[in-house]
Design a protein around this motif. Structure first.
Motif, mmCIF file in Angstrom:
data_model
loop_
_atom_site.group_PDB
_atom_site.id
_atom_site.type_symbol
_atom_site.label_atom_id
_atom_site.label_comp_id
_atom_site.label_asym_id
_atom_site.label_seq_id
_atom_site.Cartn_x
_atom_site.Cartn_y
_atom_site.Cartn_z
ATOM 1 N N TYR A 25 0.853 -1.187 0.000
ATOM 2 C CA TYR A 25 0.000 0.000 0.000
ATOM 3 C C TYR A 25 0.882 1.227 0.000
ATOM 4 O O TYR A 25 2.023 1.186 0.473
ATOM 5 N N ILE A 26 0.380 2.304 -0.567
ATOM 6 C CA ILE A 26 1.146 3.533 -0.722
ATOM 7 C C ILE A 26 0.568 4.595 0.199
ATOM 8 O O ILE A 26 -0.639 4.826 0.226
ATOM 9 N N VAL A 27 1.454 5.258 0.945
ATOM 10 C CA VAL A 27 1.060 6.365 1.817
ATOM 11 C C VAL A 27 1.578 7.651 1.177
ATOM 12 O O VAL A 27 2.783 7.800 0.954
ATOM 13 N N ASN A 28 0.652 8.558 0.845
ATOM 14 C CA ASN A 28 1.040 9.852 0.289
ATOM 15 C C ASN A 28 1.459 10.807 1.402
ATOM 16 O O ASN A 28 1.198 10.558 2.579
ATOM 17 N N GLU A 29 2.052 11.936 1.038
ATOM 18 C CA GLU A 29 2.507 12.917 2.021
ATOM 19 C C GLU A 29 1.363 13.522 2.821
ATOM 20 O O GLU A 29 1.539 13.931 3.960
ATOM 21 N N SER A 30 0.187 13.590 2.233
ATOM 22 C CA SER A 30 -0.950 14.229 2.904
ATOM 23 C C SER A 30 -1.836 13.218 3.629
ATOM 24 O O SER A 30 -2.926 13.561 4.057
ATOM 25 N N GLU A 31 -1.362 11.977 3.767
ATOM 26 C CA GLU A 31 -2.177 10.936 4.387
ATOM 27 C C GLU A 31 -1.456 10.295 5.562
ATOM 28 O O GLU A 31 -0.228 10.349 5.682
ATOM 29 N N GLN A 32 -2.253 9.704 6.428
ATOM 30 C CA GLN A 32 -1.742 8.839 7.480
ATOM 31 C C GLN A 32 -2.613 7.584 7.472
ATOM 32 O O GLN A 32 -3.782 7.637 7.109
ATOM 33 N N VAL A 33 -2.028 6.462 7.840
ATOM 34 C CA VAL A 33 -2.717 5.185 7.694
ATOM 35 C C VAL A 33 -2.736 4.449 9.032
ATOM 36 O O VAL A 33 -1.751 4.416 9.758
ATOM 37 N N VAL A 34 -3.888 3.858 9.316
ATOM 38 C CA VAL A 34 -4.026 2.943 10.450
ATOM 39 C C VAL A 34 -4.366 1.575 9.864
ATOM 40 O O VAL A 34 -5.319 1.445 9.098
ATOM 41 N N TYR A 63 -7.052 4.980 5.349
ATOM 42 C CA TYR A 63 -6.394 6.250 5.105
ATOM 43 C C TYR A 63 -7.153 7.400 5.759
ATOM 44 O O TYR A 63 -8.377 7.488 5.640
ATOM 45 N N PHE A 64 -6.404 8.293 6.435
ATOM 46 C CA PHE A 64 -6.966 9.503 7.032
ATOM 47 C C PHE A 64 -6.118 10.691 6.583
ATOM 48 O O PHE A 64 -4.899 10.575 6.436
ATOM 49 N N ASP A 65 -6.785 11.814 6.398
ATOM 50 C CA ASP A 65 -6.113 13.015 5.911
ATOM 51 C C ASP A 65 -5.255 13.639 7.001
ATOM 52 O O ASP A 65 -5.666 13.731 8.157
ATOM 53 N N LYS A 66 -4.054 14.081 6.640
ATOM 54 C CA LYS A 66 -3.142 14.754 7.562
ATOM 55 C C LYS A 66 -3.369 16.263 7.571
ATOM 56 O O LYS A 66 -2.970 16.948 8.505
ATOM 57 N N ARG A 95 -7.913 19.061 12.410
ATOM 58 C CA ARG A 95 -7.135 17.991 11.795
ATOM 59 C C ARG A 95 -7.033 16.808 12.752
ATOM 60 O O ARG A 95 -7.261 16.942 13.949
ATOM 61 N N ILE A 96 -6.689 15.690 12.220
ATOM 62 C CA ILE A 96 -6.570 14.459 12.998
ATOM 63 C C ILE A 96 -5.148 14.398 13.537
ATOM 64 O O ILE A 96 -4.207 14.154 12.790
ATOM 65 N N SER A 97 -4.996 14.652 14.834
ATOM 66 C CA SER A 97 -3.658 14.654 15.427
ATOM 67 C C SER A 97 -3.247 13.270 15.920
ATOM 68 O O SER A 97 -2.065 12.976 15.999
ATOM 69 N N ASP A 98 -4.197 12.430 16.276
ATOM 70 C CA ASP A 98 -3.902 11.072 16.729
ATOM 71 C C ASP A 98 -4.758 10.097 15.912
ATOM 72 O O ASP A 98 -5.889 9.785 16.280
ATOM 73 N N PRO A 99 -4.234 9.601 14.800
ATOM 74 C CA PRO A 99 -5.044 8.755 13.918
ATOM 75 C C PRO A 99 -5.487 7.442 14.568
ATOM 76 O O PRO A 99 -6.552 6.921 14.245
ATOM 77 N N LEU A 100 -4.716 6.916 15.509
ATOM 78 C CA LEU A 100 -5.108 5.671 16.164
ATOM 79 C C LEU A 100 -6.354 5.871 17.023
ATOM 80 O O LEU A 100 -7.302 5.085 16.956
ATOM 81 N N GLN A 101 -6.399 6.952 17.813
ATOM 82 C CA GLN A 101 -7.583 7.256 18.617
ATOM 83 C C GLN A 101 -8.780 7.590 17.723
ATOM 84 O O GLN A 101 -9.910 7.213 18.020
ATOM 85 N N TYR A 102 -8.512 8.306 16.653
ATOM 86 C CA TYR A 102 -9.569 8.636 15.692
ATOM 87 C C TYR A 102 -10.181 7.355 15.119
ATOM 88 O O TYR A 102 -11.389 7.231 14.995
ATOM 89 N N ALA A 103 -9.325 6.396 14.782
ATOM 90 C CA ALA A 103 -9.805 5.137 14.211
ATOM 91 C C ALA A 103 -10.601 4.339 15.244
ATOM 92 O O ALA A 103 -11.593 3.702 14.912
ATOM 93 N N LYS A 104 -10.179 4.372 16.499
ATOM 94 C CA LYS A 104 -10.877 3.621 17.539
ATOM 95 C C LYS A 104 -12.235 4.235 17.863
ATOM 96 O O LYS A 104 -13.202 3.528 18.108
ATOM 97 N N ARG A 105 -12.314 5.561 17.869
ATOM 98 C CA ARG A 105 -13.537 6.223 18.335
ATOM 99 C C ARG A 105 -14.504 6.590 17.218
ATOM 100 O O ARG A 105 -15.712 6.455 17.370
ATOM 101 N N LEU A 106 -14.000 7.115 16.122
ATOM 102 C CA LEU A 106 -14.894 7.648 15.090
ATOM 103 C C LEU A 106 -14.827 6.878 13.780
ATOM 104 O O LEU A 106 -15.840 6.514 13.207
#
Length: 157
Positions: A25-34, A63-66, A95-106
Motif C-alpha cells: 500500500y502507498i502512503v502519500n505525504e498528505s495521508e496517514q494510515v491505520v 487512510y486519514f487526511d493529515k 485535523r486528525i492529530s492522533d489517527p489511532l484514537q480517531y480510528a478507535k472512536r470515530l
C-alpha cells in the motif's frame, strides 16, 4: 527451456497475487494510515510517505487526511442575553492529530463532523446567550459607556 518457462510463469503468478492480493500500500505525504485486522486497529499509525507492506487478505489499510479539514455549520438565528436576535455562521478548521484514537472512536469523517457540529454549535449558542449584543460586536476591550447615566454608573462599578 520448459523448466525455465515454468519457473518464470510461477514467479509471475506469485508476483501478481502479491500485488493484487494487497501486500503493498502507498502512503502519500498528505495521508496517514491505520492498519486494521478484522476491523480492530493494530500497531502504530503510519505517517511517513512511501510504499509499505501489510499482510494480504488479513489487514486493511485505512487512510486519514493529515491536512487541516473544514467544518462549516448552518447559518442560524441566536438570541443574545438582552433578547436580540443575531444571525451567526459558525465554522472551524481541524485535523486528525492522533489517527489511532480517531480510528478507535470515530473511524469516519462524517461522524467526526457530526460530533464537532454538536459541540461547537452548542458552545457558540451558549456564549452568545450569555452576553448582550453590544458586548458581542464591540471592536476592543475598552469599557462600555452607555447612553444614559444609569448605564454609566453600572459600568463604573
Amino acid at each position: 527451456m520448459g523448466k525455465f518457462f515454468g519457473a518464470f510463469i510461477t514467479i509471475g503468478i506469485i508476483v501478481i497475487v502479491l500485488i493484487f492480493g494487497g501486500v503493498f500500500y502507498i502512503v502519500n505525504e498528505s495521508e496517514q494510515v491505520v492498519i486494521t485486522q478484522f476491523g480492530k486497529p493494530i500497531g502504530d499509525p503510519v505517517t511517513t510517505p512511501g510504499l509499505k507492506i501489510k499482510k494480504p487478505f488479513l489487514e486493511t489499510a485505512n487512510y486519514f487526511d493529515k491536512r487541516f479539514l473544514a467544518w462549516d455549520g448552518e447559518p442560524k438565528q441566536v438570541s443574545t442575553r438582552d433578547k436580540r436576535f443575531i444571525n451567526i455562521n459558525t465554522y472551524a478548521r481541524w485535523r486528525i492529530s492522533d489517527p489511532l484514537q480517531y480510528a478507535k472512536r470515530l473511524f469516519d469523517e462524517s461522524k467526526a463532523l457530526t460530533r464537532l457540529g454538536s459541540v461547537l454549535e452548542g458552545a457558540t449558542q451558549n456564549a452568545i446567550a450569555n452576553h448582550d449584543l453590544i458586548e458581542l460586536v464591540r471592536s476592543s476591550n475598552r469599557e462600555y459607556i452607555g447612553n444614559n447615566e444609569e448605564d454609566n454608573e453600572q459600568s463604573s462599578k
